[in-house]
Design an enzyme around this catalytic site. Sequence first.
Site, mmCIF file in Angstrom:
data_model
loop_
_atom_site.group_PDB
_atom_site.id
_atom_site.type_symbol
_atom_site.label_atom_id
_atom_site.label_comp_id
_atom_site.label_asym_id
_atom_site.label_seq_id
_atom_site.Cartn_x
_atom_site.Cartn_y
_atom_site.Cartn_z
ATOM 1 C CG ASP A 10 -1.775 1.189 1.366
ATOM 2 O OD1 ASP A 10 -2.340 1.617 0.336
ATOM 3 O OD2 ASP A 10 -1.899 1.717 2.486
ATOM 4 C CG ASP A 67 -1.347 7.639 0.311
ATOM 5 O OD1 ASP A 67 -0.235 7.960 -0.148
ATOM 6 O OD2 ASP A 67 -2.419 7.867 -0.278
#
Length: 161
Positions: free
Chosen positions: A8, A10
């Site tokens: 992922d 952020d």
Amino acid sequence: MNNAVFFDRDGVINKERKDYVKTADELEIYENIIECIKKLKDNKFIIIVITNQSAVNRGLTVHKNIQKIHDKLQNYLKNHGTEIDAFYYCPHKPDEGCACRKPKPGLIINASKDWDINLHSSWMVGNNDSDVLAGKAAGCKSIKIEDNSHLPDAIKIILES
């Protein structure tokens, strides 16, 4: 077939913002990502970012800005002797019903086809339940970290498995 670690973005690679990372100027990269990616690449993992970027369809940013954000991240890593192999993102809002927004596994599956990845020996690392669910739905092992400071521990688990 190749092994991969799907990240992922952020909250894992860069600081997460409640108002979204909308421009390259807003991108704050965590320093430990350099060493984490280097360790994985030294162990022959392909590194792919899988990220939901609904700020696009919310009208808060545009695809060109997402590309600039990813270019800035990539340039930073290359200047430190490593890189991400690919970026895949979903621009859709949660209510749009797409197949690519995590927790659905669409982006991971697409990446696995593009990169000839063995999903059963690959990993998804994220800081949200949706990341873990997407990884599991795609057939990956998954690790949820509370925040970026736990990323080195996740890398250790991956390398020792």
